[in-house]
Design a protein around this motif. Structure first.
Motif, PDB file in Angstrom:
ATOM      1  N   GLN A  19       0.829  -1.203   0.000  1.00 55.58           N
ATOM      2  CA  GLN A  19       0.000   0.000   0.000  1.00 55.58           C
ATOM      3  C   GLN A  19       0.868   1.259   0.000  1.00 55.58           C
ATOM      4  OE1 GLN A  19      -3.364   0.038   2.828  1.00 55.58           O
ATOM      5  NE2 GLN A  19      -2.863  -2.106   3.259  1.00 55.58           N
ATOM      6  N   LEU A  20       1.902   1.267   0.844  1.00 52.43           N
ATOM      7  CA  LEU A  20       2.767   2.448   0.957  1.00 52.43           C
ATOM      8  C   LEU A  20       3.462   2.756  -0.367  1.00 52.43           C
ATOM      9  CD1 LEU A  20       4.359   1.778   4.473  1.00 52.43           C
ATOM     10  CD2 LEU A  20       2.382   3.191   3.918  1.00 52.43           C
ATOM     11  N   ASP A  21       3.951   1.710  -1.040  1.00 55.94           N
ATOM     12  CA  ASP A  21       4.621   1.912  -2.336  1.00 55.94           C
ATOM     13  C   ASP A  21       3.659   2.499  -3.362  1.00 55.94           C
ATOM     14  OD1 ASP A  21       6.941   0.878  -1.263  1.00 55.94           O
ATOM     15  OD2 ASP A  21       6.709  -1.110  -2.173  1.00 55.94           O
ATOM     16  N   ALA A  22       2.429   1.959  -3.394  1.00 58.48           N
ATOM     17  CA  ALA A  22       1.435   2.450  -4.357  1.00 58.48           C
ATOM     18  C   ALA A  22       1.053   3.892  -4.067  1.00 58.48           C
ATOM     19  CB  ALA A  22       0.192   1.554  -4.323  1.00 58.48           C
ATOM     20  N   LEU A  23       0.918   4.226  -2.788  1.00 60.46           N
ATOM     21  CA  LEU A  23       0.542   5.592  -2.417  1.00 60.46           C
ATOM     22  C   LEU A  23       1.665   6.577  -2.741  1.00 60.46           C
ATOM     23  CD1 LEU A  23      -1.223   4.792   0.971  1.00 60.46           C
ATOM     24  CD2 LEU A  23      -2.324   5.554  -1.133  1.00 60.46           C
ATOM     25  N   ALA A  28       1.718  10.695  -3.082  1.00 58.79           N
ATOM     26  CA  ALA A  28       1.354  11.073  -1.715  1.00 58.79           C
ATOM     27  C   ALA A  28       2.529  11.756  -1.026  1.00 58.79           C
ATOM     28  CB  ALA A  28       0.915   9.848  -0.920  1.00 58.79           C
ATOM     29  N   ALA A  29       2.291  12.986  -0.579  1.00 59.10           N
ATOM     30  CA  ALA A  29       3.329  13.750   0.120  1.00 59.10           C
ATOM     31  C   ALA A  29       3.524  13.227   1.535  1.00 59.10           C
ATOM     32  CB  ALA A  29       2.941  15.231   0.160  1.00 59.10           C
ATOM     33  N   ARG A  30       2.471  12.695   2.098  1.00 61.61           N
ATOM     34  CA  ARG A  30       2.530  12.127   3.444  1.00 61.61           C
ATOM     35  C   ARG A  30       1.528  10.982   3.510  1.00 61.61           C
ATOM     36  NH1 ARG A  30       2.074  15.270   9.264  1.00 61.61           N
ATOM     37  NH2 ARG A  30       2.194  13.383  10.503  1.00 61.61           N
ATOM     38  N   VAL A  31       1.882   9.911   4.241  1.00 64.64           N
ATOM     39  CA  VAL A  31       1.004   8.750   4.366  1.00 64.64           C
ATOM     40  C   VAL A  31       0.773   8.452   5.842  1.00 64.64           C
ATOM     41  CG1 VAL A  31       0.687   6.300   3.859  1.00 64.64           C
ATOM     42  CG2 VAL A  31       1.822   7.769   2.189  1.00 64.64           C
ATOM     43  N   PHE A  32      -0.477   8.277   6.206  1.00 63.05           N
ATOM     44  CA  PHE A  32      -0.878   7.891   7.559  1.00 63.05           C
ATOM     45  C   PHE A  32      -1.255   6.417   7.517  1.00 63.05           C
ATOM     46  CE2 PHE A  32      -1.485  12.381   7.209  1.00 63.05           C
ATOM     47  CZ  PHE A  32      -1.206  12.909   8.468  1.00 63.05           C
ATOM     48  N   THR A  33      -0.744   5.622   8.478  1.00 61.22           N
ATOM     49  CA  THR A  33      -0.969   4.172   8.446  1.00 61.22           C
ATOM     50  C   THR A  33      -1.478   3.657   9.784  1.00 61.22           C
ATOM     51  OG1 THR A  33       0.886   3.976   6.907  1.00 61.22           O
ATOM     52  CG2 THR A  33       0.092   1.950   7.906  1.00 61.22           C
ATOM     53  N   ASP A  34      -2.616   2.957   9.742  1.00 64.69           N
ATOM     54  CA  ASP A  34      -3.135   2.263  10.923  1.00 64.69           C
ATOM     55  C   ASP A  34      -2.672   0.816  10.866  1.00 64.69           C
ATOM     56  OD1 ASP A  34      -4.648   3.974  12.650  1.00 64.69           O
ATOM     57  OD2 ASP A  34      -6.177   4.155  11.087  1.00 64.69           O
ATOM     58  N   HIS A  35      -2.018   0.351  11.943  1.00 63.33           N
ATOM     59  CA  HIS A  35      -1.541  -1.029  12.036  1.00 63.33           C
ATOM     60  C   HIS A  35      -2.429  -1.804  13.004  1.00 63.33           C
ATOM     61  CE1 HIS A  35       2.374  -0.336  10.049  1.00 63.33           C
ATOM     62  NE2 HIS A  35       2.235   0.875  10.540  1.00 63.33           N
ATOM     63  N   VAL A  61      -5.965   9.872  -0.744  1.00 65.63           N
ATOM     64  CA  VAL A  61      -5.881   8.701  -1.619  1.00 65.63           C
ATOM     65  C   VAL A  61      -5.656   7.442  -0.793  1.00 65.63           C
ATOM     66  CG1 VAL A  61      -3.413   9.037  -2.055  1.00 65.63           C
ATOM     67  CG2 VAL A  61      -4.758   7.748  -3.689  1.00 65.63           C
ATOM     68  N   VAL A  62      -6.346   6.358  -1.180  1.00 68.39           N
ATOM     69  CA  VAL A  62      -6.173   5.055  -0.537  1.00 68.39           C
ATOM     70  C   VAL A  62      -5.812   4.036  -1.616  1.00 68.39           C
ATOM     71  CG1 VAL A  62      -7.749   5.487   1.393  1.00 68.39           C
ATOM     72  CG2 VAL A  62      -8.640   4.479  -0.715  1.00 68.39           C
ATOM     73  N   TRP A  63      -5.179   2.939  -1.198  1.00 73.72           N
ATOM     74  CA  TRP A  63      -4.790   1.883  -2.134  1.00 73.72           C
ATOM     75  C   TRP A  63      -6.026   1.153  -2.655  1.00 73.72           C
ATOM     76  CZ3 TRP A  63      -4.564  -3.627  -0.929  1.00 73.72           C
ATOM     77  CH2 TRP A  63      -4.002  -4.389  -1.961  1.00 73.72           C
ATOM     78  N   LYS A  64      -6.963   0.888  -1.731  1.00 76.94           N
ATOM     79  CA  LYS A  64      -8.174   0.148  -2.083  1.00 76.94           C
ATOM     80  C   LYS A  64      -9.309   0.687  -1.231  1.00 76.94           C
ATOM     81  CE  LYS A  64      -9.519  -4.643  -2.980  1.00 76.94           C
ATOM     82  NZ  LYS A  64      -9.194  -6.042  -2.748  1.00 76.94           N
ATOM     83  N   LEU A  65     -10.505   0.683  -1.792  1.00 76.99           N
ATOM     84  CA  LEU A  65     -11.665   1.281  -1.137  1.00 76.99           C
ATOM     85  C   LEU A  65     -11.931   0.700   0.244  1.00 76.99           C
ATOM     86  CD1 LEU A  65     -13.622   3.491  -1.961  1.00 76.99           C
ATOM     87  CD2 LEU A  65     -15.135   1.740  -2.886  1.00 76.99           C
ATOM     88  N   ASP A  66     -11.734  -0.620   0.419  1.00 80.89           N
ATOM     89  CA  ASP A  66     -12.040  -1.239   1.710  1.00 80.89           C
ATOM     90  C   ASP A  66     -11.060  -0.849   2.807  1.00 80.89           C
ATOM     91  OD1 ASP A  66      -9.801  -2.750   1.134  1.00 80.89           O
ATOM     92  OD2 ASP A  66     -10.835  -4.675   1.165  1.00 80.89           O
ATOM     93  N   ARG A  67      -9.968  -0.170   2.447  1.00 81.25           N
ATOM     94  CA  ARG A  67      -9.035   0.327   3.462  1.00 81.25           C
ATOM     95  C   ARG A  67      -9.618   1.528   4.202  1.00 81.25           C
ATOM     96  NH1 ARG A  67      -6.534  -3.561   4.812  1.00 81.25           N
ATOM     97  NH2 ARG A  67      -8.459  -4.342   3.983  1.00 81.25           N
ATOM     98  N   LEU A  68     -10.563   2.221   3.557  1.00 83.39           N
ATOM     99  CA  LEU A  68     -11.074   3.481   4.109  1.00 83.39           C
ATOM    100  C   LEU A  68     -12.138   3.300   5.170  1.00 83.39           C
ATOM    101  CD1 LEU A  68     -11.020   6.604   3.938  1.00 83.39           C
ATOM    102  CD2 LEU A  68     -12.855   6.418   2.255  1.00 83.39           C
ATOM    103  N   GLY A  69     -13.142   2.443   4.916  1.00 88.95           N
ATOM    104  CA  GLY A  69     -14.279   2.411   5.830  1.00 88.95           C
ATOM    105  C   GLY A  69     -14.719   1.035   6.243  1.00 88.95           C
ATOM    106  N   ARG A  70     -15.547   1.003   7.284  1.00 86.65           N
ATOM    107  CA  ARG A  70     -16.057  -0.252   7.844  1.00 86.65           C
ATOM    108  C   ARG A  70     -17.096  -0.877   6.935  1.00 86.65           C
ATOM    109  NH1 ARG A  70     -16.616   3.578  11.580  1.00 86.65           N
ATOM    110  NH2 ARG A  70     -18.888   3.516  11.581  1.00 86.65           N
ATOM    111  N   ASN A  71     -17.858  -0.035   6.257  1.00 82.53           N
ATOM    112  CA  ASN A  71     -18.934  -0.507   5.396  1.00 82.53           C
ATOM    113  C   ASN A  71     -19.258   0.587   4.381  1.00 82.53           C
ATOM    114  OD1 ASN A  71     -20.588   1.397   6.799  1.00 82.53           O
ATOM    115  ND2 ASN A  71     -20.911  -0.136   8.406  1.00 82.53           N
TER     116      ASN A  71
END
Length: 196
Positions: A19-23, A28-35, A61-71
Motif C-alpha cells: 500500500q505504501l509503495d502504491a501511495l 502522496a506527500a505524506r502517508v498515515f498508516t493504521d496497524h 488517496v487510498v490503495w483500495k476502497l475497503d481500506r477506508l471504511g467499515r462498510n
C-alpha cells in the motif's frame, strides 16, 4: 495541491509496504498508516489524523476502497465529509475519483460491491468454521510456535534473554514471544518481562 495517503492493515503481522509503495507512486506527500486495525473497528487513530491533516484543494488517496471504511455507509460518509470541505478522494485499485458526478456515482457502486464482498467472505468463514466444528475440528489460525518452540522460548527467557532476542532465535516477532510467555489465567501473577 498535495495528495495525502492513508493505509491500513488489519493485524500487526501484516506488512503495509504494498500500500505504501502504491501511495508514494501516486504522489502522496505524506502517508498515515493504521496497524492492527480491522475493518470493523470504529477507532482508527491514523485515519482521524489524516482527515484532520488534509486541507481544502488536496486529495485523500487510498490503495483500495475497503481500506477506508467499515462498510458502504461509512465510506460514503467519509467521502461526503471530504467533499463538503473541498477535498478530493481517490482509490487506486478501483481507479475511482470523486471528480465529477460520474466519479461519485462509481464510488457509491464500488463501495456497495466492496461491502458485499466483505459480507460474503464473513459468511463463508462462519460456514467453514461451523462445518469444521461439526466434524470435530477447531477453527482459527495455526499456532506460531509449536510446543517444543514454546518450551525453548521459556528456557531462553530463564537464561535472561530478551523477548526480541528470543524472537530472532525462533524466527518470530517479539509480540509472539510475549504471548507464549504470558501466564495462564489461573496461574499466579508472573514477573513482568524486562522492558527493551
Amino acid at each position: 495541491m498535495a495528495t495525502i495517503g492513508y493505509a491500513r492493515v488489519s493485524t500487526t503481522d501484516q506488512n503495509p509496504q504494498l500500500q505504501l509503495d502504491a501511495l508514494k507512486a501516486a504522489g502522496a506527500a505524506r502517508v498515515f498508516t493504521d496497524h492492527g486495525v480491522s475493518g470493523a473497528k470504529t477507532e482508527r487513530p491514523q485515519l482521524d489524523a489524516a482527515l484532520d491533516y488534509v486541507r481544502k484543494g488536496e486529495t485523500l488517496v487510498v490503495w483500495k476502497l475497503d481500506r477506508l471504511g467499515r462498510n458502504t455507509r461509512h465510506v460514503l460518509e467519509v467521502v461526503d465529509a471530504l467533499h463538503e470541505r473541498g477535498i478530493g478522494f481517490r482509490s487506486l485499485t478501483e481507479g475511482i475519483t470523486t471528480e465529477g458526478p460520474m466519479g461519485r456515482a462509481m464510488l457509491t457502486i464500488m463501495a456497495a460491491f466492496a461491502q458485499l464482498e466483505r459480507d460474503t467472505m464473513i459468511e463463508r468463514t462462519r460456514a467453514g468454521l461451523a462445518a469444521a466444528a461439526a466434524n470435530g475440528r477447531k477453527g482459527g489460525r495455526r499456532p506460531k510456535l509449536d510446543r517444543t518452540q514454546a518450551a525453548r522460548a521459556a528456557e531462553l527467557r530463564a537464561k535472561g534473554m530478551t523477548a526480541t532476542e528470543i524472537g530472532k532465535v525462533l524466527g518470530c516477532s517479539r509480540a509472539t514471544v510475549y504471548r507464549y510467555l504470558a501466564p495462564e489465567p489461573s496461574a499466579a501473577p508472573a514477573t513482568r518481562l524486562n522492558p527493551e
